[in-house]
Design a protein around this motif. Structure first.
Motif: not given
Length: 166
Positions: A99-104, A80-97
């Motif tokens: 992080d990946f499972e949660y982000e996935y 909803d925040c992405a829609r509010d600001v008109g974002a087409q892309v969400i950027v996420r940072g990964l530090r370690a493996v």
């Protein structure tokens, strides 16, 4: 105009965050730093302080990259925040493996809610990958030196929060 959203608590903003912000700014025309109002996490810094830190630290990056970078507090669903600001892309940072499972899982849920918003993962430079705000706060609280993990101004703010001298 390509708009990206980089969400996080940023409590405090670290050199790892700033590395991701600089990289993301090269991919979009406008980068919105979504500063999460996450009451469950009990942040050390107030929302106003975290937004001010982002604005101060990103001013030079905005000039350097030519990309507009703005802070935007949010407390609703990320999509909803992405829609509010008109974002087409969400950027996420990964530090370690780890992080990946949660982000996935997050990507899957966000795609189910709105398949028009893409998620892009960026990894910070190797020297910044282990930096986590939670660890930075703990190190500082226990009198450790966090100067290599945050900017000078953020370091000063941390010391002030913990009642320590520079």
């Amino acid at each position: 105009m390509r708009i990206g959203l980089y969400p996080g608590t940023f409590d405090p903003v670290t050199l790892g965050h700033l590395d991701i912000i600089e990289r993301a700014a090269q991919l979009v025309d406008r980068l919105v730093i979504g500063v999460a109002i996450n009451r469950d996490k009990g942040p050390l810094f107030s929302l106003e302080e975290r937004v001010a830190m982002i604005e101060a630290e990103c001013s030079a990056l905005s000039k350097k990259t030519g990309t507009e970078i703005v802070a935007h507090p949010f407390e609703n669903l990320l999509i909803d925040c992405a829609r509010d600001v008109g974002a087409q892309v969400i950027v996420r940072g990964l530090r370690a493996v780890a992080d990946f499972e949660y982000e996935y899982q997050m990507v899957g849920m966000n795609r189910a809610l709105d398949s028009s918003v893409e998620t892009v993962f960026l990894m910070a430079e190797a020297r910044h990958q282990a930096i986590a705000s939670k660890l930075v706060k703990e190190i500082c609280r226990l009198n450790g030196d966090v100067s290599k993990f945050v900017t000078k101004d953020v370091h000063i703010a941390l010391l002030e929060k913990f009642g320590k001298a520079l």
